[in-house]
Design an enzyme around this catalytic site. Structure first.
Site, mmCIF file in Angstrom:
data_model
loop_
_atom_site.group_PDB
_atom_site.id
_atom_site.type_symbol
_atom_site.label_atom_id
_atom_site.label_comp_id
_atom_site.label_asym_id
_atom_site.label_seq_id
_atom_site.Cartn_x
_atom_site.Cartn_y
_atom_site.Cartn_z
ATOM 1 N N ASP A 392 -55.551 46.965 -100.944
ATOM 2 C CA ASP A 392 -55.693 48.040 -101.923
ATOM 3 C C ASP A 392 -54.910 49.280 -101.502
ATOM 4 O OD1 ASP A 392 -56.736 48.299 -104.423
ATOM 5 O OD2 ASP A 392 -58.765 48.771 -103.802
ATOM 6 N N ASP A 393 -55.084 49.724 -100.259
ATOM 7 C CA ASP A 393 -54.329 50.885 -99.793
ATOM 8 C C ASP A 393 -52.842 50.600 -99.744
ATOM 9 O OD1 ASP A 393 -56.047 53.307 -98.715
ATOM 10 O OD2 ASP A 393 -57.199 51.503 -98.313
#
Length: 649
Positions: A392-393
């Site tokens: 996600d990051d």
């Protein structure tokens, strides 16, 4: 007041909806941009406080007591926060507005007793009644009962076994610690050391918690599931406990503890504590306090210093403990929102952001490399957590870097993006989706082991992350719907859609979050927006819009499907739904305009929005998060995407 006289009839033809004009949109975007830029750190990042339930304050109080510092000033100041957040009806909840939760209430009550609160105090009496009404502390989750056992308040032999010998199993065995999700892995390896040692730090009688049990502690534990897996693992648990007493096991156990301790401390390098999340960090400190001979042991002191970094003080002197720090996540969301809102790629603020992000890319191998042969190149969530980057990051960082121009040679930025893209692609699962921290972490039978009651034993593909990866891939050439990785992801998402047309939100609350992410990702890679699955999702969002024009969804939707898409409107969830509809080509529709109007009317004079509800998810049904920047970054994205979409059509 509106600066456009245009109106549009609703489908019922009875209500006219003022359309926000471009001048008002521009003013709102500029005001929100200014608010966000004013909160950027000089180094280029953002980091807002992260809210969670009172277990976060309970852990350090109990750790202080275990280390012989019961009643310390820190404990008393943390206890104030727990006391202030007690529910009027008794106990403590997992999230604002939620009911009393048994495990949170047991741990919070016990921490207050250890800190010196009298059992006869009104808030303690109410909490005790709420706990006993739910079955008492015997029915609390494994993690809570382990903390009680550390102080002799619960028998060790009544707890599920977590044998440290599991550390010897190779990654390719039918089971190894690498089959646990990364967060479970870092929680349970140090917990296995405590299981092996079974330490007890005795408390004065007034600090105990025996009154939380209906009978003798350990006499009424949570029932064993009657499924085949449940019965099997119950038998395995009994066998593991019996094996502890066999001849020759002590030497093997000693080696296992030594290896598990080394595994924990090896992961301190490049990290602000084990996995940089509170439960793992606290467990690591407890384990080291047991196995090290001195309180001055350097690694124990390192673990304690890392925990200090999570503390926040309010204006009254009370202390709060954050579950972790979120600078990379806050920064990629803020950077993306600013870029979407028209900040030029070469703007000095975005340049600092891009440079800071490039410096945060991990170039080290981590646990993920057990299943992913790609070279390192991901981004993590915190200031330092190099062994545990997440998808996600990483995909959000890549999107920011594609929209910003860092200081320094262009080749450096291009190389960082190439590494990140290769790592992210290498994390795709066989089912076509993406998970968070690992690839192939989907052995569902592990969710039946006796200590799996925190509902997060594995890290399988999720629709929300997969949708965000597709959005990210659209920023790079060659990733259309026919590209193999994209095609597999689209097939996964079509299979994962529920019958009502929504997608589950693993990392945000809940179906509104998942549905937005998927619609945005599908649209960005060129999926047919008239396809039946897209139209079903659009209908679901339209059907769940509130009368005030916004959207909201309670955290209760994780336990009660009837609550899906239902709740008081919030800025972040209104923004998600609006962006999902814009992605699906509904930017000129009444629902989107009502959503945008809702955001405009609730923007305050400073340029931001108020939001008290938590809309972040840690472990569904168990642990939730309040991201203090969500109320701002997502509405800014929604306004910017609306402005762009309506300018183009």
């Amino acid at each position: 007041m509106h600066d456009s006289a245009d109106v549009e009839a609703t489908s019922a033809g009875a209500v006219t909806v003022p359309l926000p004009g471009p001048t008002r949109i521009d003013r709102a975007v500029e005001s929100a941009r200014a608010w966000l830029l004013a909160r950027q750190h000089a180094a280029g990042f953002w980091c807002a406080e992260l809210d969670a339930d009172t277990t976060c304050e309970s852990y350090p109080i109990l750790l202080e007591a275990f280390l012989g510092r019961r009643g310390s000033d820190r404990s008393l100041r943390l206890a104030r926060t727990i006391r202030e957040r007690a529910l009027p009806s008794g106990g403590w909840s997992q999230y604002p507005g939620g009911p009393a939760d048994l495990s949170v209430s047991c741990l919070s009550y016990f921490a207050l007793k250890v800190a010196g609160d009298d059992a006869g105090a009104a808030h303690m009496q109410r909490a005790r009644e709420a706990i006993l009404a739910q079955g008492g502390a015997d029915r609390a989750n494994t993690y809570t009962r382990y903390h009680l056992a550390l102080f002799g308040e619960y028998p060790w032999d009544a707890l599920p076994a977590i044998p440290p010998e599991m550390i010897f199993l190779p990654a390719r065995a039918p089971f190894s610690v690498y089959d646990l999700s990364s967060w479970s892995r870092t929680i349970f390896v140090p917990l296995s050391i405590l299981w092996a040692k079974k330490p007890i730090s005795r408390l004065p009688a007034p600090c105990g918690a025996r009154e939380l049990f209906r009978g003798q502690p350990g006499s009424d534990p949570p029932p064993v599931p009657r499924s085949g897996w449940g019965l099997l693992f119950s038998a395995v648990d009994r066998g593991l406990k019996a094996a502890e007493h066999l001849p020759g096991t002590s030497a093997v156990r000693a080696r296992a503890v030594e290896r598990a301790t080394a595994w924990v401390t090896e992961r301190f390098t490049g990290s602000d504590g084990l996995s940089a999340i509170l439960p793992a960090m606290s467990n690591a400190a407890l384990a080291l306090a047991v196995v090290r001979e001195s309180a001055d042991d350097p690694q124990l002191q390192e673990a304690l210093r890392a925990l200090d970094g999570l503390l926040r003080e309010d204006e009254t002197g009370a202390l709060r403990m954050q579950p972790c720090l979120s600078p990379v996540w806050d920064t990629v969301l803020a950077g993306h929102a600013l870029a979407q809102a028209g900040l030029p790629a070469g703007d000095a603020s975005l340049a600092r952001t891009a440079s800071w992000l490039i410096a945060k890319q991990t170039l080290r191998l981590g646990d993920w490399s057990e299943r992913n042969p790609a070279p390192p190149g991901g981004w993590y969530f915190e200031h330092r957590n190099e062994i545990y980057p997440d998808v996600d990051d990483t995909c959000m960082a890549l999107m920011v870097l594609r929209q910003a121009r860092a200081d320094g040679p262009e080749e450096t930025q291009a190389a960082a993006m190439a590494r990140g893209l290769a790592w992210m692609l290498g994390m795709q699962n066989r089912d076509g989706g993406w998970a968070s921290f690992d690839r192939g972490n989907d052995k569902s039978w592990l969710t039946h082991v006796p200590f799996a009651d925190h509902n997060a034993m594995i890290d399988p593909s999720s629709a929300d992350i997969t949708g965000r990866v597709l959005e990210c891939l659209s920023y790079f050439p060659g990733f259309g719907p026919e590209q193999p990785a994209v095609a597999r992801a689209l097939r996964f998402l079509r299979r994962d859609q529920n019958r009502e047309g929504a997608w589950y939100g693993r990392w945000g609350v809940n179906y509104i979050y998942g549905t937005w992410q998927v619609l945005r990702g599908m649209a960005c890679v060129g999926e047919d927006l008239q396809a039946p699955h897209v139209r079903r999702a659009v209908k679901w969002l339209l059907d769940h819009q509130n009368r005030d024009g916004g959207w909201g969804e309670s955290i209760a939707s994780y336990t009660d499907p009837a609550q899906a898409g239902r709740g008081e409107s919030t800025p972040s969830q209104t923004a998600w739904a609006t962006m999902g509809l814009i992605a699906a080509g509904e930017e000129r529709g009444t629902a989107v305009r009502n959503g945008i109007r809702h955001l405009l009317e609730r923007q305050d004079p400073d340029g931001t929005w108020a939001e008290t509800a938590w809309t972040g998810t840690g472990f569904p049904k168990v642990f939730y998060l309040g991201y203090r920047l969500y109320r701002h970054t997502f509405p800014l994205m929604a306004l910017a995407q609306y402005r762009r979409a309506t300018a183009m059509t």
